[in-house]
Design a protein around this motif. Structure first.
Motif, PDB file in Angstrom:
ATOM      1  N   PRO A   1     -12.683  25.202  47.522  1.00 22.60           N
ATOM      2  CA  PRO A   1     -12.456  25.923  46.394  1.00 22.60           C
ATOM      3  C   PRO A   1     -12.123  27.377  46.354  1.00 22.60           C
ATOM      4  CG  PRO A   1     -14.871  25.597  46.745  1.00 22.60           C
ATOM      5  CD  PRO A   1     -14.099  25.084  48.067  1.00 22.60           C
TER       6      PRO A   1
ATOM      7  N   SER B   1     -23.894  27.522  45.626  1.00 23.54           N
ATOM      8  CA  SER B   1     -24.622  28.392  44.961  1.00 23.54           C
ATOM      9  C   SER B   1     -24.766  28.046  43.405  1.00 23.54           C
ATOM     10  CB  SER B   1     -24.502  29.880  45.023  1.00 23.54           C
ATOM     11  OG  SER B   1     -23.288  30.148  44.268  1.00 23.54           O
ATOM     12  N   GLY B   2     -24.593  27.027  42.899  1.00 23.02           N
ATOM     13  CA  GLY B   2     -24.965  26.605  41.460  1.00 23.02           C
ATOM     14  C   GLY B   2     -26.290  26.181  41.406  1.00 23.02           C
ATOM     15  N   PHE B   3     -26.624  25.511  40.162  1.00 25.46           N
ATOM     16  CA  PHE B   3     -27.937  25.186  40.094  1.00 25.46           C
ATOM     17  C   PHE B   3     -28.792  24.550  41.046  1.00 25.46           C
ATOM     18  CE2 PHE B   3     -26.757  24.662  35.116  1.00 25.46           C
ATOM     19  CZ  PHE B   3     -26.726  25.976  34.904  1.00 25.46           C
TER      20      PHE B   3
ATOM     21  N   GLY C   1     -28.067  24.682  44.418  1.00 23.05           N
ATOM     22  CA  GLY C   1     -28.152  25.209  45.649  1.00 23.05           C
ATOM     23  C   GLY C   1     -29.291  26.316  45.453  1.00 23.05           C
TER      24      GLY C   1
ATOM     25  N   LEU D   1     -24.524  29.863  50.788  1.00 29.31           N
ATOM     26  CA  LEU D   1     -23.122  30.150  51.091  1.00 29.31           C
ATOM     27  C   LEU D   1     -22.450  29.731  49.881  1.00 29.31           C
ATOM     28  CD1 LEU D   1     -22.785  28.991  54.913  1.00 29.31           C
ATOM     29  CD2 LEU D   1     -23.498  31.471  53.986  1.00 29.31           C
ATOM     30  N   GLU D   2     -21.733  30.623  49.219  1.00 28.99           N
ATOM     31  CA  GLU D   2     -20.871  30.352  48.100  1.00 28.99           C
ATOM     32  C   GLU D   2     -19.549  30.832  48.376  1.00 28.99           C
ATOM     33  OE1 GLU D   2     -20.895  28.853  45.156  1.00 28.99           O
ATOM     34  OE2 GLU D   2     -18.807  29.297  44.988  1.00 28.99           O
ATOM     35  N   ALA D   3     -18.526  29.907  48.246  1.00 25.42           N
ATOM     36  CA  ALA D   3     -17.213  29.988  48.165  1.00 25.42           C
ATOM     37  C   ALA D   3     -16.401  31.143  47.444  1.00 25.42           C
ATOM     38  CB  ALA D   3     -16.316  28.710  48.157  1.00 25.42           C
TER      39      ALA D   3
ATOM     40  N   CYS E   1     -19.632  24.484  38.333  1.00 26.02           N
ATOM     41  CA  CYS E   1     -20.026  23.583  36.867  1.00 26.02           C
ATOM     42  C   CYS E   1     -21.169  24.401  36.306  1.00 26.02           C
ATOM     43  CB  CYS E   1     -20.592  22.361  37.466  1.00 26.02           C
ATOM     44  SG  CYS E   1     -19.298  20.765  37.300  1.00 26.02           S
ATOM     45  N   SER E   2     -21.954  24.995  37.054  1.00 27.12           N
ATOM     46  CA  SER E   2     -23.179  25.718  36.611  1.00 27.12           C
ATOM     47  C   SER E   2     -22.726  26.662  35.838  1.00 27.12           C
ATOM     48  CB  SER E   2     -23.947  26.034  37.918  1.00 27.12           C
ATOM     49  OG  SER E   2     -24.418  25.063  38.439  1.00 27.12           O
TER      50      SER E   2
ATOM     51  N   GLY F   1     -21.827  22.476  29.102  1.00 23.69           N
ATOM     52  CA  GLY F   1     -22.381  22.683  27.755  1.00 23.69           C
ATOM     53  C   GLY F   1     -23.687  23.240  27.477  1.00 23.69           C
TER      54      GLY F   1
ATOM     55  N   VAL G   1     -17.398  27.542  53.247  1.00 21.45           N
ATOM     56  CA  VAL G   1     -17.507  26.964  54.660  1.00 21.45           C
ATOM     57  C   VAL G   1     -16.050  26.340  55.092  1.00 21.45           C
ATOM     58  CG1 VAL G   1     -18.668  25.075  55.997  1.00 21.45           C
ATOM     59  CG2 VAL G   1     -20.041  26.846  54.517  1.00 21.45           C
TER      60      VAL G   1
ATOM     61  N   THR H   1     -22.349  21.139  46.716  1.00 25.88           N
ATOM     62  CA  THR H   1     -21.125  21.421  46.133  1.00 25.88           C
ATOM     63  C   THR H   1     -20.891  20.749  45.208  1.00 25.88           C
ATOM     64  OG1 THR H   1     -20.404  19.994  48.147  1.00 25.88           O
ATOM     65  CG2 THR H   1     -20.522  22.523  48.406  1.00 25.88           C
TER      66      THR H   1
ATOM     67  N   TRP I   1     -14.843  20.632  36.850  1.00 25.69           N
ATOM     68  CA  TRP I   1     -15.129  19.311  37.472  1.00 25.69           C
ATOM     69  C   TRP I   1     -16.435  18.634  37.634  1.00 25.69           C
ATOM     70  CZ3 TRP I   1     -10.622  16.987  38.803  1.00 25.69           C
ATOM     71  CH2 TRP I   1      -9.358  17.566  38.694  1.00 25.69           C
ATOM     72  N   VAL I   2     -16.495  17.746  36.929  1.00 22.96           N
ATOM     73  CA  VAL I   2     -18.027  16.954  36.686  1.00 22.96           C
ATOM     74  C   VAL I   2     -17.986  16.221  37.995  1.00 22.96           C
ATOM     75  CG1 VAL I   2     -19.418  15.534  35.467  1.00 22.96           C
ATOM     76  CG2 VAL I   2     -17.723  17.107  34.318  1.00 22.96           C
TER      77      VAL I   2
ATOM     78  N   VAL J   1     -27.472  19.720  34.177  1.00 32.52           N
ATOM     79  CA  VAL J   1     -28.339  20.966  33.888  1.00 32.52           C
ATOM     80  C   VAL J   1     -29.611  20.980  34.149  1.00 32.52           C
ATOM     81  CG1 VAL J   1     -28.830  22.315  31.891  1.00 32.52           C
ATOM     82  CG2 VAL J   1     -26.294  21.659  32.170  1.00 32.52           C
TER      83      VAL J   1
HETATM   84  C1  FAD Z   1     -17.421  21.443  31.384  1.00 36.53           C
HETATM   85  C2  FAD Z   1     -18.592  20.714  31.630  1.00 36.53           C
HETATM   86  C3  FAD Z   1     -19.471  20.640  31.001  1.00 36.53           C
HETATM   87  C4  FAD Z   1     -20.749  20.007  31.351  1.00 36.53           C
HETATM   88  N1  FAD Z   1     -21.794  19.893  30.650  1.00 36.53           N
HETATM   89  C5  FAD Z   1     -22.964  19.557  30.844  1.00 36.53           C
HETATM   90  C6  FAD Z   1     -24.126  19.422  29.823  1.00 36.53           C
HETATM   91  O1  FAD Z   1     -24.032  19.924  28.728  1.00 36.53           O
HETATM   92  N2  FAD Z   1     -25.428  18.953  30.443  1.00 36.53           N
HETATM   93  C7  FAD Z   1     -25.426  18.618  31.740  1.00 36.53           C
HETATM   94  O2  FAD Z   1     -26.775  18.295  31.999  1.00 36.53           O
HETATM   95  N3  FAD Z   1     -24.586  18.559  32.494  1.00 36.53           N
HETATM   96  C8  FAD Z   1     -23.177  19.318  32.214  1.00 36.53           C
HETATM   97  N4  FAD Z   1     -22.251  19.190  33.150  1.00 36.53           N
HETATM   98  C9  FAD Z   1     -22.608  19.085  34.613  1.00 36.53           C
HETATM   99  C10 FAD Z   1     -23.409  20.166  35.236  1.00 36.53           C
HETATM  100  O3  FAD Z   1     -22.837  21.407  34.702  1.00 36.53           O
HETATM  101  C11 FAD Z   1     -23.474  20.026  36.583  1.00 36.53           C
HETATM  102  O4  FAD Z   1     -24.085  18.785  37.066  1.00 36.53           O
HETATM  103  C12 FAD Z   1     -24.334  20.935  37.470  1.00 36.53           C
HETATM  104  O5  FAD Z   1     -23.877  22.350  37.027  1.00 36.53           O
HETATM  105  C13 FAD Z   1     -24.185  20.801  38.829  1.00 36.53           C
HETATM  106  O6  FAD Z   1     -24.552  21.998  39.641  1.00 36.53           O
HETATM  107  P1  FAD Z   1     -24.398  22.029  41.203  1.00 36.53           P
HETATM  108  O7  FAD Z   1     -25.174  23.319  41.634  1.00 36.53           O
HETATM  109  O8  FAD Z   1     -24.864  20.665  41.840  1.00 36.53           O
HETATM  110  O9  FAD Z   1     -22.830  22.168  41.349  1.00 36.53           O
HETATM  111  P2  FAD Z   1     -21.890  23.545  41.045  1.00 36.53           P
HETATM  112  O10 FAD Z   1     -22.387  24.221  40.121  1.00 36.53           O
HETATM  113  O11 FAD Z   1     -20.679  22.802  40.676  1.00 36.53           O
HETATM  114  O12 FAD Z   1     -21.798  24.141  42.234  1.00 36.53           O
HETATM  115  C14 FAD Z   1     -21.033  23.962  43.509  1.00 36.53           C
HETATM  116  C15 FAD Z   1     -20.713  25.204  44.122  1.00 36.53           C
HETATM  117  O13 FAD Z   1     -20.189  24.848  45.429  1.00 36.53           O
HETATM  118  C16 FAD Z   1     -19.380  25.641  45.894  1.00 36.53           C
HETATM  119  N5  FAD Z   1     -18.625  25.220  47.067  1.00 36.53           N
HETATM  120  C17 FAD Z   1     -17.938  23.971  47.222  1.00 36.53           C
HETATM  121  N6  FAD Z   1     -17.412  23.886  48.416  1.00 36.53           N
HETATM  122  C18 FAD Z   1     -17.964  25.095  49.170  1.00 36.53           C
HETATM  123  C19 FAD Z   1     -17.841  25.411  50.506  1.00 36.53           C
HETATM  124  N7  FAD Z   1     -16.878  24.791  51.413  1.00 36.53           N
HETATM  125  N8  FAD Z   1     -18.109  26.587  50.804  1.00 36.53           N
HETATM  126  C20 FAD Z   1     -19.080  27.138  50.057  1.00 36.53           C
HETATM  127  N9  FAD Z   1     -19.017  26.989  48.743  1.00 36.53           N
HETATM  128  C21 FAD Z   1     -18.826  25.939  48.250  1.00 36.53           C
HETATM  129  C22 FAD Z   1     -18.522  25.731  44.642  1.00 36.53           C
HETATM  130  O14 FAD Z   1     -17.527  26.895  44.676  1.00 36.53           O
HETATM  131  C23 FAD Z   1     -19.586  25.782  43.411  1.00 36.53           C
HETATM  132  O15 FAD Z   1     -19.865  27.107  43.283  1.00 36.53           O
HETATM  133  C24 FAD Z   1     -20.929  19.717  32.750  1.00 36.53           C
HETATM  134  C25 FAD Z   1     -20.153  20.059  33.526  1.00 36.53           C
HETATM  135  C26 FAD Z   1     -18.593  20.425  33.144  1.00 36.53           C
HETATM  136  C27 FAD Z   1     -17.678  20.832  34.203  1.00 36.53           C
END
Ligand code: FAD
Length: 479
Positions: free
Chosen positions: A34, A72-74, A76, A94-96, A103-104, A108, A246, A274, A382-383, A413
């Motif tokens: 990313p 480092s989303g919710f 991680g 580790l965050e890119a 997504c985090s 919404g 990574v 991720t 991207w969901v 969320v």
């Molecule tokens: C527009 C939108 C609306 C949404 N609305 C809702 C809602 O209202 N309610 C709900 O429950 N859910 C909602 N979701 C989904 C929710 O946001 C996600 O399920 C949640 O945030 C996932 O968190 P995560 O930490 O798993 O992933 P993410 O927050 O996506 O974090 C993943 C991270 O990994 C990093 N990464 C990827 N590859 C690498 C690598 N090789 N090295 C280092 N870092 C890397 C990325 O840069 C990214 O920051 C929505 C999603 C979107 C896109």
């Protein structure tokens, strides 16, 4: 686990991530990763959360760590919080790009009592009653985990439940059936409301043909929540490194070598968080296991008192509608309307204005009084949809200390907090009691039958998605 052998020493409060511009056309199925040090998407959350808190800066040398978390989303950050809090393990995150760049900080902000895209009745069909009941307990437990976590984080909570609006009369019998299952089987107090009650007591969404109200549901400020998690994780001793993608991963003698631009992180265990931003080249265990789909979101300027009155917005609760390609919306604490729904299919197409226009049309169909209202924010993300519509928190190979948590399908969320907690238990070797299908099997490869039965996204990727979006539109609004 042993203490960390070597720690990166950076000045306190250092946030040295090199800033590269935001890439609106990023596409996880095309890009090798990313990015590196990319700026945040221009979201309402980032625009109104205040200065991001300090982080630990990028990785600048080779380091040895016990546990590395990728992403480092919710997920991680909560995994790092629970690793430290419950097991005394201080993880290296580790965050890119910038912290919580995915997504985090783009969602919404609707924390619902759900995970994955299946309804409770579909859980029963797929897993049987006993497992469905245990899954319900897990998701309710997740809601409690989430509430406990946000108690000390200022993230503008809007509690009160979730209003699930029938977007046309034909869906009401199905909604009534689901509410009965929720009440009688799961003892979860879902109530059916007729259209007049919805319009009078909640909101005058011109499409509504009635609704199901469920007691759990909290709207939060996603940026403030992400920053709160970051502060908490670091206060507990985790380190969080932005601009540290990574870019290569090899494993030798039980040690994982994670190559980042600034140095190699040698880790005894790796937790992957991720989400929809997982690149197909990150690790073979994750290749083609997710089907990332784009979702668009817009936020208007603050509504005037007359506009709030015209839409009869009497609730600040989180709202979704019953379309397969659902809309999610709510009136924010500062009086703006946020609404989101499906977007483009590929990253290259995402910046086209027609997707924003479509969402504006959808908003005006629901709220004609808002025709022509100015938008203050517009973004997409991207969901992380899994091929069987359910998440996994899993160790794919018992011989390897690799774990992942993802696949919440637009319901992450809330559940990401529980998934982070569950993944922390697996990493710490305390996950024996986790006995549910979401903990006991890998994210599956595409299965056409399950996808069609779940009325969900097809496995045949982009072309199939194009046809399916048209089919869903017909089913939702025409047939
Ligand atoms: C527009 C939108 C609306 C949404 N609305 C809702 C809602 O209202 N309610 C709900 O429950 N859910 C909602 N979701 C989904 C929710 O946001 C996600 O399920 C949640 O945030 C996932 O968190 P995560 O930490 O798993 O992933 P993410 O927050 O996506 O974090 C993943 C991270 O990994 C990093 N990464 C990827 N590859 C690498 C690598 N090789 N090295 C280092 N870092 C890397 C990325 O840069 C990214 O920051 C929505 C999603 C979107 C896109």
């Amino acid at each position: 686990m042993d203490a960390i052998a070597t720690r990166l020493i950076l000045p306190e409060g250092c946030s040295t991530a090199p800033q590269r511009p935001y890439d609106p056309a990023y596409d996880p199925l095309v890009a090798p990763n990313p990015g590196e040090g990319r700026e945040y998407a221009p979201t309402y959350w980032i625009g109104t959360a205040g200065e991001p808190p300090p982080d630990d800066g990028p990785i600048t040398q080779d380091v040895d760590v016990d546990v590395a978390i990728i992403g480092s989303g919710f997920t991680g950050l909560t995994c790092a919080i629970f690793l430290a809090q419950e097991y005394g393990i201080k993880a290296t995150v580790l965050e890119a790009n910038r912290v919580s760049w995915g997504c985090s900080t783009r969602n919404g902000g609707q924390a619902q009592c759900a995970s994955g895209r299946l309804k409770r009745s579909q859980w029963i069909e797929r897993y049987g009653l006993e497992t469905a009941l245990r899954l319900h307990r897990e998701v309710c437990d997740g809601m409690q985990t989430f509430k406990d976590l946000i108690r000390d984080i200022e993230c503008d909570p809007q509690p009160g439940g979730h209003l699930y609006v029938a977007h046309r009369p034909q869906v009401m019998p199905g909604l009534e059936k689901e509410a009965k299952v929720l009440r009688e089987v799961f003892h979860y107090d879902a109530r059916i409301l007729d259209a007049d009650t919805v319009r009078r007591e909640y909101v005058d969404d011109k499409e509504t043909a009635g609704a199901m109200h469920e007691p759990e549901g909290i709207g939060i400020h996603a940026g403030k929540l992400a920053f709160g998690y970051l502060r908490r994780a670091r206060a507990l001793g985790a380190t969080v490194h932005p601009a540290s993608p990574v870019q290569g991963w090899t494993t030798r003698g039980g040690v994982h070598y994670l190559r980042t631009p600034g140095g190699t992180v040698r880790a005894r265990a790796v937790a992957v968080a991720t989400g929809g931003y997982t690149s197909p080249t990150l690790h073979p265990q994750l290749k083609n296991r997710l089907f990332p789909i784009l979702s668009n979101s817009i936020v208007t300027r603050p509504l005037t008192a007359a506009e709030i009155e015209a839409c009869n917005f009497r609730t600040r609760q989180v709202i979704t509608d019953t379309r397969i390609l659902r809309h999610y919306y709510r009136l924010m604490p500062d009086g703006r309307l946020q609404i989101g729904s499906r977007s483009a299919i590929s990253g290259n197409d995402a910046p086209q204005k027609k997707y924003e226009q479509k969402l504006i049309q959808d908003m005006v169909r629901k709220f004609p009084a808002l025709a022509g209202i100015a938008l203050d924010y517009s973004w997409w993300g991207w969901v992380d949809v899994s091929h069987d519509m359910m998440p996994r928190i899993f160790q794919p190979d018992p011989a390897q200390s690799i774990y992942y948590a993802m696949g919440y399908g637009g319901n992450g969320v809330m559940y990401s907090a529980q998934a982070g907690k569950r993944m922390a238990a697996l990493v710490a070797g305390k996950g024996k009691e986790l006995d549910l299908p979401i903990f006991g099997s890998a994210l599956p490869f595409p299965n056409v039958r399950e996808m069609v039965e779940a009325q969900a996204f097809a496995p045949f990727r982009r072309l199939g998605q194009w046809f399916l979006y048209r089919w869903y539109h017909l089913k939702d609004d025409v047939l």
